[in-house]
Motif scaffolding. Structure first.
Motif, PDB file in Angstrom:
ATOM      1  N   ASN A  32       3.715 124.361 -60.257  1.00 15.38           N
ATOM      2  CA  ASN A  32       4.512 123.340 -59.580  1.00 15.38           C
ATOM      3  C   ASN A  32       5.962 123.376 -60.031  1.00 15.38           C
ATOM      4  OD1 ASN A  32       2.479 122.344 -58.035  1.00 15.38           O
ATOM      5  ND2 ASN A  32       1.865 120.760 -59.532  1.00 15.38           N
ATOM      6  N   MET A  33       6.095 123.508 -61.341  1.00 12.40           N
ATOM      7  CA  MET A  33       7.446 123.554 -61.894  1.00 12.40           C
ATOM      8  C   MET A  33       8.217 124.744 -61.318  1.00 12.40           C
ATOM      9  SD  MET A  33       9.764 122.504 -63.962  1.00 12.40           S
ATOM     10  CE  MET A  33       9.041 121.477 -65.244  1.00 12.40           C
ATOM     11  N   ALA A  34       7.557 125.897 -61.298  1.00 12.89           N
ATOM     12  CA  ALA A  34       8.225 127.098 -60.789  1.00 12.89           C
ATOM     13  C   ALA A  34       8.626 126.900 -59.328  1.00 12.89           C
ATOM     14  CB  ALA A  34       7.306 128.305 -60.936  1.00 12.89           C
ATOM     15  N   ARG A  35       7.736 126.301 -58.562  1.00 12.57           N
ATOM     16  CA  ARG A  35       8.031 126.105 -57.141  1.00 12.57           C
ATOM     17  C   ARG A  35       9.236 125.188 -56.965  1.00 12.57           C
ATOM     18  NH1 ARG A  35       5.240 122.518 -54.782  1.00 12.57           N
ATOM     19  NH2 ARG A  35       3.292 123.106 -55.794  1.00 12.57           N
ATOM     20  N   ARG A  36       9.232 124.097 -57.764  1.00 11.99           N
ATOM     21  CA  ARG A  36      10.319 123.133 -57.653  1.00 11.99           C
ATOM     22  C   ARG A  36      11.672 123.775 -58.007  1.00 11.99           C
ATOM     23  NH1 ARG A  36      11.804 118.906 -60.128  1.00 11.99           N
ATOM     24  NH2 ARG A  36      10.667 119.224 -62.048  1.00 11.99           N
ATOM     25  N   ALA A  37      11.650 124.525 -59.110  1.00 14.29           N
ATOM     26  CA  ALA A  37      12.907 125.135 -59.580  1.00 14.29           C
ATOM     27  C   ALA A  37      13.440 126.129 -58.556  1.00 14.29           C
ATOM     28  CB  ALA A  37      12.697 125.804 -60.928  1.00 14.29           C
ATOM     29  N   ILE A  38      12.533 126.890 -57.959  1.00 13.81           N
ATOM     30  CA  ILE A  38      12.976 127.907 -57.011  1.00 13.81           C
ATOM     31  C   ILE A  38      13.433 127.274 -55.699  1.00 13.81           C
ATOM     32  CG2 ILE A  38      12.147 129.834 -55.586  1.00 13.81           C
ATOM     33  CD1 ILE A  38      10.541 130.639 -58.190  1.00 13.81           C
ATOM     34  N   GLU A  39      12.715 126.236 -55.278  1.00 12.37           N
ATOM     35  CA  GLU A  39      13.127 125.516 -54.068  1.00 12.37           C
ATOM     36  C   GLU A  39      14.507 124.917 -54.273  1.00 12.37           C
ATOM     37  OE1 GLU A  39       8.935 123.778 -52.417  1.00 12.37           O
ATOM     38  OE2 GLU A  39      10.479 122.363 -53.050  1.00 12.37           O
ATOM     39  N   PHE A  40      14.709 124.402 -55.457  1.00 11.81           N
ATOM     40  CA  PHE A  40      15.975 123.764 -55.770  1.00 11.81           C
ATOM     41  C   PHE A  40      17.102 124.760 -55.631  1.00 11.81           C
ATOM     42  CE2 PHE A  40      19.280 122.383 -58.693  1.00 11.81           C
ATOM     43  CZ  PHE A  40      19.476 121.109 -58.234  1.00 11.81           C
ATOM     44  N   ARG A  41      16.844 125.938 -56.175  1.00 13.02           N
ATOM     45  CA  ARG A  41      17.865 126.978 -56.123  1.00 13.02           C
ATOM     46  C   ARG A  41      18.141 127.395 -54.675  1.00 13.02           C
ATOM     47  NH1 ARG A  41      19.127 132.415 -59.106  1.00 13.02           N
ATOM     48  NH2 ARG A  41      20.386 133.258 -57.427  1.00 13.02           N
ATOM     49  N   THR A  42      17.067 127.525 -53.904  1.00  7.46           N
ATOM     50  CA  THR A  42      17.246 127.915 -52.511  1.00  7.46           C
ATOM     51  C   THR A  42      18.038 126.844 -51.770  1.00  7.46           C
ATOM     52  OG1 THR A  42      15.055 128.838 -52.726  1.00  7.46           O
ATOM     53  CG2 THR A  42      16.004 128.827 -50.533  1.00  7.46           C
ATOM     54  N   ALA A  43      17.715 125.577 -52.056  1.00 14.68           N
ATOM     55  CA  ALA A  43      18.428 124.488 -51.390  1.00 14.68           C
ATOM     56  C   ALA A  43      19.908 124.549 -51.760  1.00 14.68           C
ATOM     57  CB  ALA A  43      17.845 123.140 -51.784  1.00 14.68           C
ATOM     58  N   ALA A  44      20.199 124.827 -53.028  1.00 10.75           N
ATOM     59  CA  ALA A  44      21.593 124.898 -53.467  1.00 10.75           C
ATOM     60  C   ALA A  44      22.305 126.034 -52.750  1.00 10.75           C
ATOM     61  CB  ALA A  44      21.665 125.090 -54.979  1.00 10.75           C
ATOM     62  N   GLU A  45      21.620 127.157 -52.578  1.00 16.65           N
ATOM     63  CA  GLU A  45      22.244 128.290 -51.885  1.00 16.65           C
ATOM     64  C   GLU A  45      22.507 127.972 -50.425  1.00 16.65           C
ATOM     65  OE1 GLU A  45      19.740 131.641 -52.543  1.00 16.65           O
ATOM     66  OE2 GLU A  45      20.730 132.163 -54.413  1.00 16.65           O
ATOM     67  N   ASP A  46      21.550 127.288 -49.800  1.00 17.82           N
ATOM     68  CA  ASP A  46      21.748 126.910 -48.402  1.00 17.82           C
ATOM     69  C   ASP A  46      22.973 126.031 -48.277  1.00 17.82           C
ATOM     70  OD1 ASP A  46      19.503 128.277 -47.901  1.00 17.82           O
ATOM     71  OD2 ASP A  46      18.226 126.543 -47.486  1.00 17.82           O
ATOM     72  N   LYS A  47      23.099 125.104 -49.225  1.00 15.00           N
ATOM     73  CA  LYS A  47      24.232 124.179 -49.208  1.00 15.00           C
ATOM     74  C   LYS A  47      25.533 124.924 -49.332  1.00 15.00           C
ATOM     75  CE  LYS A  47      23.484 119.668 -49.184  1.00 15.00           C
ATOM     76  NZ  LYS A  47      22.407 118.981 -49.801  1.00 15.00           N
ATOM     77  N   GLU A  48      25.551 125.928 -50.227  1.00 13.55           N
ATOM     78  CA  GLU A  48      26.777 126.687 -50.435  1.00 13.55           C
ATOM     79  C   GLU A  48      27.267 127.260 -49.110  1.00 13.55           C
ATOM     80  OE1 GLU A  48      26.189 129.571 -53.559  1.00 13.55           O
ATOM     81  OE2 GLU A  48      25.851 127.896 -54.931  1.00 13.55           O
ATOM     82  N   GLY A  49      26.320 127.681 -48.303  1.00 17.00           N
ATOM     83  CA  GLY A  49      26.672 128.213 -46.999  1.00 17.00           C
ATOM     84  C   GLY A  49      27.418 127.183 -46.163  1.00 17.00           C
TER      85      GLY A  49
END
Ligand SMILES: Nc1ncnc2c1ncn2[C@@H]1O[C@H](COP(=O)(O)OP(=O)(O)OP(=O)(O)O)[C@@H](O)[C@H]1O
Ligand SMILES: [Mg+2]
Length: 466
Positions: free
Chosen positions: A118-135
């Motif tokens: 769960n932790m791994a999923r959350r951390a990776i989702e978070f990163r993906t969300a941050a990257e999407d935002k950067e766009g």
């Protein structure tokens, strides 16, 4: 640097326990992650490279480089890669220290496979969300390094993943809406809508119709059925700004909605369901209002599960240089200027000012300074001339450009200096025209209906240019 979906995610797992280095990769492989391992900090650093991993999971107690130091070095090498720490001696201190160093979260040892995955999923989702935002032009960031800001960010990180209601308190311009945005962006609801409504902006009937929707004909002007924002916020975060401005009867409806997760549109009978997380903000003291009888106790306690108080900027002056630097970089880039920083007198002036408009005011001051500065650093002359006017316009109209009615100054019995007053008004209008046109003198002159020569003269005379 960004990964495409479908591509395996890569995780670096750092622990001196060979047993864990065997079982953890197997558990994580079930979710399709590819795992590299390292037995100590040195090995981890030699394997790590910016952008190579989607996540690092690391132990704290290890021989050689201490875990917190490893975390600090990883963050230095690449602040974007999330790092989760594991701690067996789960002292709060170590976890907090790790969060302050930029750790994403921590796992208490012993943990089971589900916790880990769960932790791994959350951390990776978070990163993906941050990257999407950067766009979309940059992730939301709450800048600051004062103890108060660190505490706020810690709290946000801990409560964002939950569904607790949060009340954000702070003066105007302290960043309440920004914090609400962070709570949403760091929550599992981040792919759902973030719906914000300012409760102070409507009459009681209109606010209720905005919030809950209405049935056609339920009041004058309700010419068709209308869906409420509460329905639109389903699956996301519902941000009620200025919640202290609601009437007692609207408060009853809000409480109902919070308690039952259902609401009835104005004039309707059938309750509708909503699954939204509630975040509220206020620059009034709800507790005081509650004691005075203008805010309901039950709603107060329902909303105030997690209070987040943002202190005014004057109480956390440590944040001024960082914020000023952040805005300087932002606007220098936007206005294509190559400004190095603030000279020492300018910084001193920023540090001394009382900032009644808080961070919003600082942002405006720096924006203006950047557009004015024709040298390589901002000087006090780019900052100070606006303060008097800034303070006055903030006091009378907190939201810039809200179309506030301008008062013609009253003539005091003792009389006043007409020339000076007219000059102040002129100066205010010229300044506005300059701002509106991005300090383009030709366009500003057009806006004011005067010639280019005449605006150039006025700008000099009024001390608006250096
Ligand atoms: N810590 C911060 N880091 C970066 N930007 C900030 C910070 N705090 C505030 N800001 C910026 O300052 C401006 C005002 O913030 P925001 O709108 O969140 O304030 P607010 O508390 O909701 O104000 P109001 O009560 O007037 O609605 C925004 O442009 C926001 O991005
Ligand atoms: Mg706001």
């Amino acid at each position: 640097m960004s990964r495409h979906s479908g591509q395996a995610t890569k995780i670096l797992f750092v622990d001196d326990d060979p047993g864990l280095r065997t079982v953890v990769p197997i558990a994580l492989a079930k979710d399709g992650h590819e795992v590299d391992t390292a037995g100590n900090g040195m090995e981890a650093l030699s394997k790590f490279d910016a952008g190579k991993y989607d996540l690092v999971i690391q132990d704290v107690r290890m021989p050689g480089i201490d875990g917190l130091e490893l975390l600090a070095r990883l963050k230095e090498a690449d602040p974007e890669t999330p790092v989760v720490i594991m701690t067996a001696f789960s002292t709060w201190d170590v976890a907090v220290a790790a969060m302050r160093l930029g750790g994403f979260d921590y796992l208490k040892k012993p943990f089971d496979n589900d916790d880990l995955r769960n932790m791994a999923r959350r951390a990776i989702e978070f990163r993906t969300a941050a990257e999407d935002k950067e766009g979309d032009g940059g992730a939301v960031r709450f800048i600051g390094s004062s103890p108060a800001v660190k505490e706020i960010l810690d709290l946000v990180r801990r409560v964002a993943p939950t569904d607790s209601t949060v009340v954000i308190e702070g003066e105007s311009g302290t960043g309440k809406e920004l914090v609400a945005g962070l709570l949403h962006a760091q929550s599992p609801r981040r792919s759902g809508p973030f719906i914000a409504v300012n409760c102070g902006g409507f009459s009681e009937t209109l606010l209720e119709s905005e919030l809950f929707g209405h049935i056609r004909g339920s009041f004058t002007g309700a010419v068709a059925d209308k869906r409420g924002l509460m329905e639109l916020a389903n699956g996301g975060t519902f941000f009620l700004d200025e919640v202290g401005e609601t009437s007692l009867s609207t408060q009853v409806r809000l409480l109902r909605a919070l308690e039952t997760r259902t609401f009835v549109p104005v004039g309707g009978e059938k309750p509708l369901k909503t699954d939204a997380r509630f975040v509220t903000a206020t620059n009034r003291d709800l507790r005081e209002m509650m004691e005075a009888g203008s805010f309901r106790h039950d709603l107060y306690y329902r909303l105030n599960v997690i209070p987040i108080r943002i202190p005014p900027l004057r109480e956390r002056r440590d944040d001024i240089p960082l914020l000023a630097g952040h805005f300087l970089a932002t606007y220098s880039q936007r206005f294509h200027k190559d400004l190095k920083g603030f000279d020492s007198r300018a910084m001193e002036a920023l540090m001394r000012h009382s900032w009644p408009g808080n961070v919003r005011e600082l942002q405006n001051v720096v924006q203006r300074a950047v557009s004015l500065a024709e040298v390589d650093s901002v000087g006090v002359e780019h900052i100070a001339p606006f303060w008097k006017m800034e303070a006055e316009s903030l006091a009378s109209a907190p939201e810039a450009g809200s179309g506030a009615v301008r008062a013609i100054p009253e003539l005091p019995d003792a009389g006043f200096d007409l020339e000076k007053t007219l000059q102040d008004i002129e100066s205010e209008l010229v300044r506005e025209a300059l701002e509106k046109t991005g300090f383009n003198l030709t366009k500003a002159a057009e806006l004011l209906g005067i010639s280019f020569r005449s605006i150039r003269y006025k700008v000099k005379k009024l001390g608006l240019e250096y």
